[in-house]
Design a protein around this motif. Structure first.
Motif, mmCIF file in Angstrom:
data_model
loop_
_atom_site.group_PDB
_atom_site.id
_atom_site.type_symbol
_atom_site.label_atom_id
_atom_site.label_comp_id
_atom_site.label_asym_id
_atom_site.label_seq_id
_atom_site.Cartn_x
_atom_site.Cartn_y
_atom_site.Cartn_z
ATOM 1 N N PRO A 154 -13.111 -50.316 5.742
ATOM 2 C CA PRO A 154 -13.604 -51.646 5.349
ATOM 3 C C PRO A 154 -12.645 -52.406 4.440
ATOM 4 C CG PRO A 154 -15.275 -49.950 5.043
ATOM 5 C CD PRO A 154 -13.998 -49.239 5.316
ATOM 6 N N ARG A 155 -12.740 -53.732 4.560
ATOM 7 C CA ARG A 155 -11.955 -54.636 3.733
ATOM 8 C C ARG A 155 -12.800 -55.157 2.578
ATOM 9 N NH1 ARG A 155 -7.781 -56.871 6.821
ATOM 10 N NH2 ARG A 155 -7.244 -55.462 8.522
ATOM 11 N N SER A 185 -0.896 -54.758 3.596
ATOM 12 C CA SER A 185 -0.027 -55.047 4.745
ATOM 13 C C SER A 185 0.800 -53.855 5.192
ATOM 14 C CB SER A 185 0.897 -56.225 4.418
ATOM 15 O OG SER A 185 1.667 -55.954 3.264
ATOM 16 N N TYR A 186 0.877 -52.803 4.369
ATOM 17 C CA TYR A 186 1.693 -51.644 4.720
ATOM 18 C C TYR A 186 0.880 -50.490 5.301
ATOM 19 C CZ TYR A 186 6.001 -53.517 2.730
ATOM 20 O OH TYR A 186 7.126 -54.279 2.484
ATOM 21 N N VAL A 187 -0.408 -50.691 5.506
ATOM 22 C CA VAL A 187 -1.211 -49.618 6.101
ATOM 23 C C VAL A 187 -0.895 -49.544 7.594
ATOM 24 C CG1 VAL A 187 -3.002 -49.958 4.372
ATOM 25 C CG2 VAL A 187 -3.219 -51.073 6.595
ATOM 26 N N PRO A 188 -1.096 -48.386 8.216
ATOM 27 C CA PRO A 188 -0.792 -48.260 9.648
ATOM 28 C C PRO A 188 -1.671 -49.169 10.507
ATOM 29 C CG PRO A 188 -1.071 -46.102 8.613
ATOM 30 C CD PRO A 188 -1.547 -47.110 7.625
ATOM 31 N N ALA A 189 -1.186 -49.428 11.706
ATOM 32 C CA ALA A 189 -1.939 -50.287 12.634
ATOM 33 C C ALA A 189 -3.316 -49.724 12.925
ATOM 34 C CB ALA A 189 -1.138 -50.466 13.927
ATOM 35 N N TRP A 190 -3.426 -48.395 12.994
ATOM 36 C CA TRP A 190 -4.727 -47.807 13.315
ATOM 37 C C TRP A 190 -5.732 -47.991 12.176
ATOM 38 C CZ3 TRP A 190 -5.855 -43.703 10.011
ATOM 39 C CH2 TRP A 190 -4.761 -43.041 9.421
ATOM 40 N N VAL A 191 -5.253 -48.265 10.967
ATOM 41 C CA VAL A 191 -6.148 -48.635 9.871
ATOM 42 C C VAL A 191 -6.456 -50.130 9.933
ATOM 43 C CG1 VAL A 191 -6.374 -48.784 7.358
ATOM 44 C CG2 VAL A 191 -5.359 -46.744 8.393
ATOM 45 N N LYS A 192 -5.442 -50.944 10.149
ATOM 46 C CA LYS A 192 -5.639 -52.393 10.193
ATOM 47 C C LYS A 192 -6.671 -52.800 11.253
ATOM 48 C CE LYS A 192 -0.976 -53.711 8.656
ATOM 49 N NZ LYS A 192 0.300 -54.343 9.051
ATOM 50 N N ARG A 193 -6.614 -52.141 12.396
ATOM 51 C CA ARG A 193 -7.439 -52.577 13.525
ATOM 52 C C ARG A 193 -8.871 -52.042 13.493
ATOM 53 N NH1 ARG A 193 -4.882 -54.905 17.812
ATOM 54 N NH2 ARG A 193 -2.615 -55.123 17.663
ATOM 55 N N ASP A 194 -9.145 -51.066 12.638
ATOM 56 C CA ASP A 194 -10.467 -50.441 12.626
ATOM 57 C C ASP A 194 -11.184 -50.793 11.321
ATOM 58 O OD1 ASP A 194 -12.720 -48.911 12.890
ATOM 59 O OD2 ASP A 194 -11.663 -47.039 13.345
ATOM 60 N N ALA A 217 -10.951 -60.159 3.488
ATOM 61 C CA ALA A 217 -9.584 -60.365 3.018
ATOM 62 C C ALA A 217 -8.731 -59.211 3.524
ATOM 63 C CB ALA A 217 -9.542 -60.425 1.495
ATOM 64 N N GLU A 218 -7.429 -59.448 3.600
ATOM 65 C CA GLU A 218 -6.544 -58.385 4.064
ATOM 66 C C GLU A 218 -6.232 -57.419 2.916
ATOM 67 O OE1 GLU A 218 -2.571 -57.711 6.831
ATOM 68 O OE2 GLU A 218 -2.941 -59.669 5.956
ATOM 69 N N ILE A 219 -7.322 -56.885 2.348
ATOM 70 C CA ILE A 219 -7.246 -55.962 1.224
ATOM 71 C C ILE A 219 -8.263 -54.856 1.485
ATOM 72 C CG2 ILE A 219 -7.495 -55.687 -1.266
ATOM 73 C CD1 ILE A 219 -7.085 -58.716 -1.548
ATOM 74 N N LEU A 220 -7.814 -53.625 1.577
ATOM 75 C CA LEU A 220 -8.754 -52.520 1.754
ATOM 76 C C LEU A 220 -9.660 -52.408 0.537
ATOM 77 C CD1 LEU A 220 -6.591 -49.638 3.295
ATOM 78 C CD2 LEU A 220 -8.157 -51.192 4.470
ATOM 79 N N SER A 221 -10.911 -52.108 0.763
ATOM 80 C CA SER A 221 -11.864 -51.980 -0.328
ATOM 81 C C SER A 221 -11.692 -50.645 -1.039
ATOM 82 C CB SER A 221 -13.297 -52.102 0.195
ATOM 83 O OG SER A 221 -14.216 -51.851 -0.852
#
Length: 547
Positions: free
Chosen positions: A142-143, A128-137, A152-156
């Protein structure tokens, strides 16, 4: 125009911070010696008497402004403060250091140190603390994929792009810290990520993760298991040896087909990811780095808790996979503090407790005295410390005493000190039997039930303290709610008497300022030393022998 003004102000503050930083060759570092593990700052050992801020507090300098002086008044010497990726890199490769520089300036104004917490790819498992440009791409970043194919809202941890972006941002942070704080030592250490762990299953099921799951277990891990076989965590050793203690094969052939094997797989890959982030940071500024752990409870399966973090049964996996990290640190919110903290106090791991339950927990002082006196901790830090600054209470009182006795404690090796607190089981059961330790030629017995107060009026789990040798026949006893008796050990007269017992304090220059000379009713006519309830105190005690 506003953006340019903000950028100019940020640059001006960074330049001011950098100009004020004198040159010093050696940053803070961890050292292992006969006295155990120590954090050395400017060449001198230091105990971290810390408090961790709430997750969002450090994002606003205005919000924090009224808290800093109060934190110092609570006798903290260090504040643990998050630095979030989304704040410092709002666009790819464009960094904004205003939030970091504000923390540095505010801490310095109150003569406080900082431990910074990197809220990068993961915070409490989630991203949840990653930048918006990471969240949206999600194509580039990848998650995690769950068993049913849902994201899931978890980066792989298996995505090179995730690791590269995270490492670049962390390296930039460390480079900035070196530029503006190198030689000042405001920042003592940095936490890499926060409570890494996989939810709600034991492992990622994305394509890259599946390929890794069916690949051979890395030789570096099996070599570590063989080399450290005698000292492996019992849970890990049983699992590995149940599969024949093999040294080659895939994850199921070495560790079985259950969730426990999947969790070991997750732990290894999380550790390798964290090691890459740490290596990128240390290449810029070699501060001590650690990863913290959200602990598991008995009867819970991997995924019920954050699976694969550096929890007690997986410490060896993390030690094998993340050698760049200096420490693995427990966040302890469960009642069985002494058992959990003891799992992390190892010859290969300095004990630092970044989240020692919430700041208002009544057992905080007992836990702190036990951690420093018995386990040789380098630091102790309750969570959400700013939330209690209106009524600082017990933790402030314990820090006032610990700050006074820190030089004595740091000079004492493991055989010259001991900490005491009732053992509390995971279900909250308090085992209040007296405990013993041999120090300075005497066997000390410490009782936790105050003899002069009705038992129903006591919170026995909050009683605790420490004893440290100060000279021949002399000890310092500090804490709250304990009663201490002594008997000689070794040759000589068989009985111990109290020659003198002074209550008092140490002044800012480390000089002892005696208060009352305790005797009579205060020592039960020479039978024991008593540290009263509802206060944290110090006594200097000298014994003699007789027959």
């Amino acid at each position: 125009m506003i953006r340019r003004r903000r950028a100019a102000a940020c640059a001006a503050l960074a330049a001011l911070l950098a100009a004020a930083a004198p040159a010093r060759a050696e940053p803070p570092r961890l050292v292992h010696s006969d006295a155990g593990w120590q954090l050395r700052v400017a060449g001198k050992p230091m105990l971290i008497l810390g408090g961790e801020l709430g997750n969002s507090s450090a994002s606003s300098a205005a919000y924090m402004a009224p808290h800093w002086a109060k934190l110092r008044a609570m006798h903290l010497n260090t504040v643990l403060a998050p630095v979030s990726w989304e704040l410092i890199e709002p666009a790819p490769g464009r960094f904004d250091w205003r939030s970091v520089d504000a923390l540095l300036a505010s801490a310095r104004a109150e003569h406080l140190h900082l431990v910074l917490l990197w809220f990068g790819a993961w915070k409490n498992s989630m991203s949840s603390y990653v930048p918006a440009w990471v969240k949206r791409d999600q194509a580039q970043f990848p998650r995690v994929t769950l068993p049913d194919g849902q994201g899931a809202e978890i980066l792989s941890a298996f995505a090179p792009a995730n690791r590269a972006a995270d490492a670049r941002a962390f390296a930039a942070l460390m480079a900035h810290l070196k530029a503006v704080d190198g030689g000042r030592d405001t920042v003592l250490m940095v936490q890499v990520e926060n409570e890494i762990g996989m939810l709600p299953t034991a492992r990622d099921h994305g394509p890259a993760a599946e390929a890794a799951w069916h690949a051979p277990v890395p030789a570096a891990l099996t070599a570590y298991l063989v080399r450290h076989r005698a000292t492996l965590a019992p849970e890990l050793k049983r699992l590995w040896e149940a599969e024949g203690a093999r040294t080659s094969g895939d994850w199921t052939s070495l560790f079985g087909h259950g969730a426990a094997a999947a969790e070991i797989f997750t732990a290894w890959h999380y550790a390798r990811y964290a090691d890459a982030i740490a290596a990128a940071g240390k290449a810029e500024y070699a501060l001590p780095l650690y990863v913290n752990a959200a602990l598991n409870r008995t009867g819970k399966a991997p995924g019920d808790y954050p699976a694969g973090g550096p929890i007690p049964h997986l410490i060896d996996i993390w030690k094998a996979g993340a050698p760049t990290l200096d420490m693995l640190a427990p966040d302890i919110y469960f009642p069985n503090f002494s058992d959990l903290a003891g799992r992390f106090a190892r010859p290969d791991n300095a004990l630092f407790i970044p989240e020692a339950n919430n700041a208002g927990a009544p057992e905080g002082p007992a836990n702190a005295f036990y951690a420093f006196g018995q386990l040789g901790a380098i630091g102790f830090s309750p969570f959400s410390i700013e939330s209690i600054d209106a009524k600082p209470g017990a933790i402030a009182d314990s820090y006032a005493v610990l700050s006074q006795i820190a030089p004595t404690l740091l000079a004492a090796g493991p055989g010259a000190r001991a900490g005491f607190r009732p053992r509390v089981l995971e279900d909250g059961t308090v085992l209040d039997q007296p405990q013993q330790a041999e120090i300075n030629g005497y066997r000390f017995t410490v009782s936790f039930v105050d003899p002069w107060t009705p038992r129903a009026e006591q919170t026995i789990a909050a009683h605790g303290g420490l004893i440290v040798a100060t000279g021949p026949d002399s000890v310092l006893i500090a804490g709250t709610g304990i009663t201490v008796t002594a008997e000689p050990i070794g040759p000589g007269d068989p009985l111990a008497g109290i020659e003198s017992a002074w209550e008092g304090t140490f002044d800012a220059d480390g000089r002892w300022q005696p208060g009352r000379l305790l005797n009579g009713d205060q020592t039960h006519q020479g039978r024991h030393i008593r540290l009263p309830l509802d206060t944290v105190s110090i006594q200097q005690v000298r014994y003699y022998r007789y027959r």
